[in-house]
Design a protein around this motif. Structure first.
Motif, PDB file in Angstrom:
ATOM      1  N   ALA A 112      45.907  42.823  55.061  1.00 26.79           N
ATOM      2  CA  ALA A 112      46.630  41.790  55.808  1.00 26.79           C
ATOM      3  C   ALA A 112      45.766  40.568  56.062  1.00 26.79           C
ATOM      4  O   ALA A 112      46.277  39.457  56.258  1.00 26.79           O
ATOM      5  N   ARG A 113      44.429  40.756  56.047  1.00 33.79           N
ATOM      6  CA  ARG A 113      43.532  39.649  56.323  1.00 33.79           C
ATOM      7  C   ARG A 113      43.429  38.679  55.154  1.00 33.79           C
ATOM      8  O   ARG A 113      42.824  37.614  55.300  1.00 33.79           O
ATOM      9  N   ILE A 114      43.976  39.054  54.005  1.00 33.31           N
ATOM     10  CA  ILE A 114      43.957  38.133  52.865  1.00 33.31           C
ATOM     11  C   ILE A 114      44.610  36.806  53.242  1.00 33.31           C
ATOM     12  O   ILE A 114      44.233  35.745  52.761  1.00 33.31           O
ATOM     13  N   ASP A 115      45.596  36.849  54.130  1.00 35.12           N
ATOM     14  CA  ASP A 115      46.284  35.632  54.538  1.00 35.12           C
ATOM     15  C   ASP A 115      45.362  34.662  55.267  1.00 35.12           C
ATOM     16  O   ASP A 115      45.667  33.476  55.391  1.00 35.12           O
ATOM     17  N   ASP A 116      44.220  35.156  55.776  1.00 34.09           N
ATOM     18  CA  ASP A 116      43.279  34.293  56.473  1.00 34.09           C
ATOM     19  C   ASP A 116      42.527  33.376  55.517  1.00 34.09           C
ATOM     20  O   ASP A 116      41.917  32.395  55.939  1.00 34.09           O
ATOM     21  N   LEU A 117      42.530  33.717  54.249  1.00 28.83           N
ATOM     22  CA  LEU A 117      41.825  32.898  53.275  1.00 28.83           C
ATOM     23  C   LEU A 117      42.634  31.646  52.966  1.00 28.83           C
ATOM     24  O   LEU A 117      43.834  31.696  52.748  1.00 28.83           O
ATOM     25  N   GLY A 118      41.937  30.516  52.955  1.00 24.51           N
ATOM     26  CA  GLY A 118      42.622  29.247  52.710  1.00 24.51           C
ATOM     27  C   GLY A 118      42.944  29.049  51.250  1.00 24.51           C
ATOM     28  O   GLY A 118      42.602  29.855  50.378  1.00 24.51           O
ATOM     29  N   ILE A 134      32.220  23.891  47.695  1.00 25.16           N
ATOM     30  CA  ILE A 134      33.590  24.185  47.267  1.00 25.16           C
ATOM     31  C   ILE A 134      33.592  25.354  46.283  1.00 25.16           C
ATOM     32  O   ILE A 134      34.411  26.274  46.384  1.00 25.16           O
ATOM     33  N   ALA A 135      32.653  25.318  45.332  1.00 24.65           N
ATOM     34  CA  ALA A 135      32.575  26.389  44.334  1.00 24.65           C
ATOM     35  C   ALA A 135      32.229  27.724  44.982  1.00 24.65           C
ATOM     36  O   ALA A 135      32.785  28.769  44.602  1.00 24.65           O
ATOM     37  N   ALA A 136      31.329  27.705  45.966  1.00 23.11           N
ATOM     38  CA  ALA A 136      30.957  28.948  46.652  1.00 23.11           C
ATOM     39  C   ALA A 136      32.137  29.502  47.437  1.00 23.11           C
ATOM     40  O   ALA A 136      32.362  30.717  47.467  1.00 23.11           O
ATOM     41  N   TYR A 137      32.891  28.617  48.081  1.00 24.29           N
ATOM     42  CA  TYR A 137      34.069  29.061  48.832  1.00 24.29           C
ATOM     43  C   TYR A 137      35.085  29.708  47.887  1.00 24.29           C
ATOM     44  O   TYR A 137      35.634  30.771  48.182  1.00 24.29           O
ATOM     45  N   THR A 138      35.303  29.078  46.740  1.00 21.76           N
ATOM     46  CA  THR A 138      36.235  29.624  45.752  1.00 21.76           C
ATOM     47  C   THR A 138      35.751  30.984  45.252  1.00 21.76           C
ATOM     48  O   THR A 138      36.533  31.940  45.141  1.00 21.76           O
ATOM     49  N   GLY A 139      34.445  31.072  44.966  1.00 18.86           N
ATOM     50  CA  GLY A 139      33.895  32.339  44.505  1.00 18.86           C
ATOM     51  C   GLY A 139      34.009  33.437  45.539  1.00 18.86           C
ATOM     52  O   GLY A 139      34.330  34.589  45.212  1.00 18.86           O
ATOM     53  N   MET A 140      33.790  33.097  46.797  1.00 17.20           N
ATOM     54  CA  MET A 140      33.873  34.090  47.855  1.00 17.20           C
ATOM     55  C   MET A 140      35.306  34.577  48.063  1.00 17.20           C
ATOM     56  O   MET A 140      35.553  35.775  48.261  1.00 17.20           O
ATOM     57  N   THR A 141      36.262  33.658  48.040  1.00 24.42           N
ATOM     58  CA  THR A 141      37.662  34.075  48.218  1.00 24.42           C
ATOM     59  C   THR A 141      38.102  34.979  47.068  1.00 24.42           C
ATOM     60  O   THR A 141      38.851  35.935  47.280  1.00 24.42           O
ATOM     61  N   ARG A 142      37.628  34.686  45.870  1.00 25.74           N
ATOM     62  CA  ARG A 142      37.969  35.542  44.730  1.00 25.74           C
ATOM     63  C   ARG A 142      37.359  36.926  44.893  1.00 25.74           C
ATOM     64  O   ARG A 142      38.001  37.950  44.604  1.00 25.74           O
ATOM     65  N   LEU A 143      36.100  36.986  45.333  1.00 28.90           N
ATOM     66  CA  LEU A 143      35.441  38.278  45.540  1.00 28.90           C
ATOM     67  C   LEU A 143      36.184  39.091  46.588  1.00 28.90           C
ATOM     68  O   LEU A 143      36.476  40.277  46.385  1.00 28.90           O
ATOM     69  N   LEU A 144      36.504  38.474  47.712  1.00 27.20           N
ATOM     70  CA  LEU A 144      37.188  39.195  48.780  1.00 27.20           C
ATOM     71  C   LEU A 144      38.581  39.647  48.358  1.00 27.20           C
ATOM     72  O   LEU A 144      38.996  40.773  48.655  1.00 27.20           O
ATOM     73  N   THR A 145      39.291  38.779  47.670  1.00 28.78           N
ATOM     74  CA  THR A 145      40.624  39.143  47.196  1.00 28.78           C
ATOM     75  C   THR A 145      40.549  40.346  46.254  1.00 28.78           C
ATOM     76  O   THR A 145      41.333  41.293  46.361  1.00 28.78           O
ATOM     77  N   ARG A 146      39.566  40.322  45.360  1.00 27.12           N
ATOM     78  CA  ARG A 146      39.425  41.410  44.386  1.00 27.12           C
ATOM     79  C   ARG A 146      39.021  42.714  45.073  1.00 27.12           C
ATOM     80  O   ARG A 146      39.588  43.778  44.797  1.00 27.12           O
TER      81      ARG A 146
END
Length: 284
Positions: A112-118, A134-146
């Protein structure tokens, strides 16, 4: 023959028991979990981000008509980037929460916390956000989503730290830069507001102004105390963010050694320092 067989069985049993003793119980990652929890709960940053966003509300009563227009322009700029600043914090908090759960022995569901990601950040030269952030933020959101979506319980702490450290360090660098921006903005606000009193009070010498001057001095002292407390919060927030970056870097450098006594003591110290800083941020 029977005696020989019995001897072999005893030898095998001895080897089996010895193997069990050398293997020991489950690997303890309590210090990793406590460090991640302390990092996620550090606090302070969100409050300082809100204070940065609301600068104009505090300045406006003290601004002259000539400077109010510039104040409103800066207010619009701050509000435009505020959500991006908070998104960075939310992402790092979710990373630390996930890391804490990986280091524990209980299964949880953070889907449910996936929704917290921008949805993404925007580079902003005035705030200091750069493309690498920006690139690090994108990489982190992808890691967490996966990790979260694919059943992160099956992934190891070592894998999470190895895959996430580079982006963690860059995002913490962004938060440190932003906290310095908040600090600088607060310094300008302090000079604007307290400067008015520094200029006006010495010239208010008429007897009829006595009560007004007294009230102004009381207000000045209250504001000066407020800024002193806030300055301390900036210092503590910077210390905390730096401590999180160092602690995570040490984990990355010691993959495979996270359960050793030496490293557990080291990480325990980082966690204790973060809890002390958190107490300072939550105090008055």
């Amino acid at each position: 023959m029977l005696r020989s067989l019995s001897t072999r069985l005893l030898l095998l049993c001895a080897l089996w028991v010895g193997g069990c003793a050398s293997t020991g119980g489950p690997v303890s990652l309590q210090e990793v979990r406590e460090f991640a929890d302390a990092s996620a709960r550090l606090g302070g940053y969100a409050e300082l981000a809100r204070r940065y966003r609301d600068t104009y509300e505090r300045e406006q009563p003290y601004l002259s008509p000539a400077t109010d227009r510039l104040g409103r322009e800066n207010d619009a700029k701050r509000k435009a980037v505020y959500e991006d600043f908070i998104a960075i914090q939310k992402t790092l908090v979710l990373y630390m929460q996930t890391l804490s759960l990986l280091a524990g022995d209980t299964r949880y569901d953070l889907s449910a916390r996936i929704d917290d990601l921008g949805n993404g950040l925007k580079a902003n030269t005035e705030s200091g956000l750069q493309q690498r952030h920006i690139a690090a933020y994108t990489g982190m959101t992808r890691l967490l989503t996966r990790v979260i979506a694919s059943g992160y319980q099956n992934r190891s702490v070592e894998t999470m730290v190895r895959d996430g450290d580079a982006d963690v360090q860059v995002l913490l660098d962004a938060m440190i830069q932003l906290t310095r921006l908040y600090y600088k903005t607060n310094e300008n606000e302090k000079k604007t507001i307290l400067g008015i009193f520094d200029v006006e009070i010495p010239f208010s010498t008429r007897n009829s102004d006595r009560m007004l001057v007294t009230l102004a001095k009381v207000h000045y002292l209250n504001k000066a105390t407020e800024y002193k407390l806030i300055d301390r919060r900036y210092e503590l927030a910077l210390q905390g963010l730096t401590k999180v970056a160092l602690g995570h870097k040490k984990m990355r450098e010691n993959l495979g050694k996270l359960s050793t006594d030496e490293f557990r003591r080291l990480l325990e110290n980082y966690g204790r320092d973060l809890r002390t800083i958190r107490d300072g941020l939550s105090g008055e």
